[in-house]
Design a protein around this motif. Structure first.
Motif, short mmCIF file in Angstrom:
data_model
loop_
_atom_site.label_atom_id
_atom_site.label_comp_id
_atom_site.label_asym_id
_atom_site.label_seq_id
_atom_site.Cartn_x
_atom_site.Cartn_y
_atom_site.Cartn_z
N ARG A 1 0.83 -1.18 0.00
CA ARG A 1 0.00 0.00 0.00
C ARG A 1 0.87 1.24 0.00
O ARG A 1 1.97 1.22 0.56
N ALA A 2 0.36 2.31 -0.58
CA ALA A 2 1.11 3.56 -0.56
C ALA A 2 1.42 3.90 0.90
O ALA A 2 0.54 3.84 1.75
N GLY A 3 2.63 4.19 1.16
CA GLY A 3 2.97 4.61 2.52
C GLY A 3 3.53 3.49 3.37
O GLY A 3 4.01 3.74 4.47
N SER A 4 3.53 2.25 2.84
CA SER A 4 3.98 1.17 3.70
C SER A 4 5.37 0.67 3.34
O SER A 4 5.84 -0.30 3.88
N ASN A 5 6.01 1.32 2.38
CA ASN A 5 7.35 0.84 2.02
C ASN A 5 8.19 1.96 1.43
O ASN A 5 7.68 2.97 0.99
N GLY A 6 9.48 1.69 1.41
CA GLY A 6 10.39 2.60 0.71
C GLY A 6 10.54 3.95 1.36
O GLY A 6 9.77 4.34 2.25
N GLY A 7 11.56 4.67 0.92
CA GLY A 7 11.72 6.05 1.34
C GLY A 7 11.86 6.26 2.84
O GLY A 7 11.51 7.31 3.36
N VAL A 8 12.38 5.24 3.55
CA VAL A 8 12.52 5.38 4.99
C VAL A 8 13.43 6.56 5.31
O VAL A 8 14.49 6.72 4.70
N GLY A 9 13.00 7.36 6.22
CA GLY A 9 13.84 8.48 6.62
C GLY A 9 13.62 9.72 5.78
O GLY A 9 14.03 10.80 6.16
N LEU A 10 12.95 9.56 4.64
CA LEU A 10 12.71 10.71 3.79
C LEU A 10 11.33 11.29 4.06
O LEU A 10 11.07 12.45 3.82
N ARG A 11 10.47 10.45 4.54
CA ARG A 11 9.09 10.84 4.71
C ARG A 11 8.84 11.55 6.02
O ARG A 11 9.40 11.18 7.04
N GLY A 12 7.92 12.50 5.98
CA GLY A 12 7.50 13.14 7.23
C GLY A 12 6.60 12.18 7.97
O GLY A 12 6.15 11.18 7.40
N PRO A 13 6.28 12.44 9.23
CA PRO A 13 5.44 11.52 9.99
C PRO A 13 4.08 11.33 9.33
O PRO A 13 3.43 12.30 8.97
N GLY A 14 3.69 10.08 9.14
CA GLY A 14 2.38 9.77 8.58
C GLY A 14 2.22 10.07 7.11
O GLY A 14 1.12 10.00 6.58
N GLU A 15 3.31 10.39 6.40
CA GLU A 15 3.18 10.74 4.99
C GLU A 15 3.21 9.50 4.09
O GLU A 15 3.96 8.56 4.34
N THR A 16 2.40 9.51 3.05
CA THR A 16 2.48 8.43 2.06
C THR A 16 3.52 8.83 1.03
O THR A 16 3.96 9.97 0.99
N LYS A 17 3.87 7.87 0.19
CA LYS A 17 4.87 8.12 -0.85
C LYS A 17 4.48 9.33 -1.72
O LYS A 17 5.27 10.22 -1.97
N ILE A 18 3.20 9.32 -2.11
CA ILE A 18 2.72 10.38 -3.00
C ILE A 18 2.80 11.75 -2.31
O ILE A 18 3.16 12.74 -2.92
N GLU A 19 2.48 11.75 -1.03
CA GLU A 19 2.55 13.02 -0.29
C GLU A 19 3.99 13.52 -0.20
O GLU A 19 4.25 14.71 -0.30
N THR A 20 4.90 12.57 0.03
CA THR A 20 6.32 12.95 0.09
C THR A 20 6.77 13.54 -1.24
O THR A 20 7.43 14.57 -1.29
N ASP A 21 6.38 12.87 -2.34
CA ASP A 21 6.75 13.37 -3.66
C ASP A 21 6.21 14.76 -3.89
O ASP A 21 6.92 15.65 -4.34
N ARG A 22 4.92 14.93 -3.56
CA ARG A 22 4.29 16.24 -3.75
C ARG A 22 4.99 17.31 -2.94
O ARG A 22 5.25 18.40 -3.41
N ARG A 23 5.31 16.96 -1.67
CA ARG A 23 5.94 17.95 -0.80
C ARG A 23 7.31 18.34 -1.36
O ARG A 23 7.66 19.51 -1.44
N ARG A 24 8.05 17.34 -1.82
CA ARG A 24 9.38 17.64 -2.38
C ARG A 24 9.27 18.55 -3.59
O ARG A 24 10.04 19.47 -3.76
N ILE A 25 8.31 18.24 -4.45
CA ILE A 25 8.14 19.06 -5.65
C ILE A 25 7.74 20.48 -5.27
O ILE A 25 8.27 21.45 -5.80
N ARG A 26 6.84 20.61 -4.30
CA ARG A 26 6.43 21.95 -3.87
C ARG A 26 7.61 22.72 -3.29
O ARG A 26 7.75 23.92 -3.53
#
Ligand code: GDP
Length: 368
Positions: free
Chosen positions: A136-161
């Motif tokens: 599921r989105a948010g359950s893998n990958g990107g450890v340490g890059l994500r903010g608390p409770g963020e899904t992959k897509i949210e992390t990507d969006r935040r980075r782009i913003r």
């Protein structure tokens, strides 16, 4: 897809083909689908999509370019049917801008526009990437890059913003530097001329005729993306600066309007606008009108008085006699030249001398 007349569709499609070639593609075929509005699912409708698939199989195409802006869902659905990459007009134009931008400011502006285009289209991509990663989105990958409770897509969006905010700041700084440079030109009283006009009217060619700049001239849309400033000489030997601005084009993606306007701000410091018109175009009035509207807008926004305009009809070597006669009647103050044969360039130089001479500029200080 079109809801316009056959002629409108044809004009728009041939411009799209020219754009695709500018981007380095080989155009194999064109299909027009006539409907009241685009199909919600596949943009062109499933029947037409199947027909398109057959055409693709027959001629071995590897990409479909749609003349419009598709929703992310339409892109995916159409790709499923035609089984090749589908892009839209906006993506194509952004791609061309990215290929052609040379200045730091131009590159930053295109990158910003591309991100703006990408942001709402991120969902499908982000989700399928997460699915591919096996959860599921948010359950893998990107450890340490994500903010608390963020899904992959949210992390990507935040980075782009974040990246977009940084680009906006950089662009603001670069604009400031450009404003300072322009102000210095005004202080030094170097007369300045800004060349404006529709894409492919021959702005770069005229700049070359008036200077020896060796600016890139291409028979392609968008050859000129960044303003080029060169020194030139009047007949009496005095110097002036000549700036070539970006060309205009139909259906400019909204993401690029800002970038366009900011490069056009070069017109605000100019003593004279040299408005180049393509004399080989059978109906140049529309183009003249479009150019004037944008220029007027930019001047109003920046609260600058409008500089004098000198209309120059270019390509008289390629224009037919009847069109030229009509244009002479229609545009009484215009000069008629050919950047290619040099016809009329002397008269243009003399006129520039006259106009700029009236400006009461005594010194001829060169730009650093
Ligand atoms: P810009 O997009 O307005 O800067 O236009 P360019 O200077 O790049 O010229 C666009 C195309 O028109 C190029 O293929 C030029 O060679 C061509 N062109 C420019 N000036 C003339 C001219 O006086 N006569 C003819 N026949 N073609 C011209």
């Amino acid at each position: 897809w079109t809801d316009g007349t056959a002629a409108q569709a044809e004009g728009s499609m041939s411009e799209l083909a020219a754009l695709a070639e500018t981007a380095g593609s080989e155009v194999l075929d064109a299909l027009v689908q006539r409907r009241d509005k685009p199909d919600a699912a596949t943009y062109i409708g499933s029947g037409k999509a199947n027909e398109l698939r057959e055409v693709i199989v027959a001629n071995g195409a590897d990409t479909v370019i749609c003349d419009g802006e598709l929703t992310p869902g339409q892109l995916t659905a159409l790709e499923k049917v035609v089984k090749v990459k589908v892009i839209d007009r906006t993506a194509l134009i952004l791609d061309i801008f990215a290929q052609h931008a040379t200045s730091r400011e131009g590159k930053a502006q295109v990158a910003l526009a591309q991100m703006e285009y990408m942001l709402p289209r991120l969902r499908g991509w982000g989700e399928s990437m997460s699915r591919q990663a096996g959860g599921r989105a948010g359950s893998n990958g990107g450890v340490g890059l994500r903010g608390p409770g963020e899904t992959k897509i949210e992390t990507d969006r935040r980075r782009i913003r974040e990246r977009m905010a940084k680009l906006r700041r950089e662009i603001k700084d670069m604009k400031k530097a450009r404003d300072t440079k322009r102000a210095r030109r005004v202080d030094n009283r170097v007369p300045s001329v800004a060349i404006v006009g529709y894409t492919n009217a021959g702005k770069s060619s005229l700049l070359n005729s008036l200077t020896d700049a060796g600016v890139l001239v291409q028979d392609a849309l968008f050859a000129t993306l960044d303003p080029t400033t060169r020194r030139a000489q009047l007949e009496d030997g005095r110097e002036y600066v000549l700036t070539d601005t970006v060309g205009f084009v139909r259906h400019l993606p909204t993401q690029l309007v800002e970038a366009f306007r900011s490069t056009l701000e070069e017109v605000t410091g100019a003593d004279l606008l040299l408005h180049v018109v393509d004399g080989a175009d059978p109906l140049p009035e529309e183009q003249i009108k479009a150019v004037r509207e944008v220029v007027t807008d930019v001047l109003r926004e920046t609260d600058t008085p409008a500089p004098q305009e000198l209309l120059v009809v270019n390509k008289i070597d390629a224009a037919d006699a009847l069109t030229l006669t009509q244009l002479r009647g229609l545009l009484p103050g215009a000069l008629f030249v050919s950047a290619h044969t040099g016809e009329g360039i002397d008269v243009l130089r003399a006129r520039l001398g006259e106009i700029l001479g009236r400006l009461d500029i005594e010194v001829s200080v060169l730009l650093p």
